[in-house]
Design an enzyme around this catalytic site. Sequence first.
Site, PDB file in Angstrom:
ATOM      1  CG  ASP A  20      -2.078   0.972   1.099  1.00  0.00           C
ATOM      2  OD1 ASP A  20      -2.263   1.574   0.023  1.00  0.00           O
ATOM      3  OD2 ASP A  20      -2.814   1.156   2.095  1.00  0.00           O
ATOM      4  CG  LEU A  21       5.474   2.509  -1.019  1.00  0.00           C
ATOM      5  CD1 LEU A  21       5.603   2.857   0.454  1.00  0.00           C
ATOM      6  CD2 LEU A  21       6.740   1.809  -1.495  1.00  0.00           C
TER       7      LEU A  21
END
Length: 288
Positions: free
Chosen positions: A197-198
């Site tokens: 979830d960068l």
Amino acid sequence: MIPNSVLSKIEKVTGQQVQSSNQVSGGSINQAAKVTLSDGRPYFLKWNTSADARMFTVEEKGLALLASAQTSLRIPAVSTTGKTDDNIGFLLQEFIAEGHANPNSASDFGRQLAQLHQHHEEKYGLDHNNYIGKLPQSNTWHKNWIDFFIQERMEPQLKMATDSGKLGTQTVTQFEAMYQKLCDIFPDEPPSLLHGDLWSGNYFFDEKGQATVYDPAVYYGHREMELAFTHLFGGFPSKFYSAYKEKYPLESGFSERKDIYNLYPLLVHTNLFGGSYGRQVQGIAAQF
Ligand code: ADP
């Protein structure tokens, strides 16, 4: 205000007293505070009165997995996670003060992410399911990236979006056409450990300029999935990308594939927030 039940549970579990607490602006999902305990240290507390408390236990597992990769990325150490008697889930972790990038920060970050992606598994997936935002993320193992992408990433979110009427059946037909073409689109890559979830809201540089990542949704996946997402909401510094590619070069044509990987976060955003995200999904799917 931090619920009293959370404060007393923290005191009970840590055996320390809460000396002070200030609510800080949290992310899009949880409420957050900076808390100082009697050891004099600051902690970052997240809690949620409505979400499944398991969200925090798997976040702890994800942070532990990222830390076990022993890259130089800074990962906040978790003190404890739990649930109060009135069902409020919480996570207490090391508070890390945000600082500024120094001239090497972005390129170090790129190399460190490449190092993370050089941690491989035999299959795509993870030994447990977790969450993306507050939505469930299924990580059933697959030998083949395309099967994983379709069955664990596209289909659950697409079904959620069509069941709720956020996307229509025409989009489903377009997705089915796209699935047929994926074998010509995705280059072969081994499963890489991904933060999952960068985006720009899930990292900052600490006071030494060290990249710090948090709030993961880890799994072993195609590393281009992670890089595509970094581009979605504004992108990361250009030095980040050049250092990444120098350490772990990409197959050519990545920029043409980006949108397809980003169908996943866009579907997630459609399900969480609706509106223009659904139109972006339709726009990409319509190309097939
Ligand atoms: P959410 O789960 O609600 O999305 P995040 O984990 O993304 O919350 O955290 C929200 C914000 O709090 C982040 O954008 C970041 O600025 C800050 N933050 C996150 N982790 C820490 C930490 N360990 N120490 C200090 N600040 C943090």
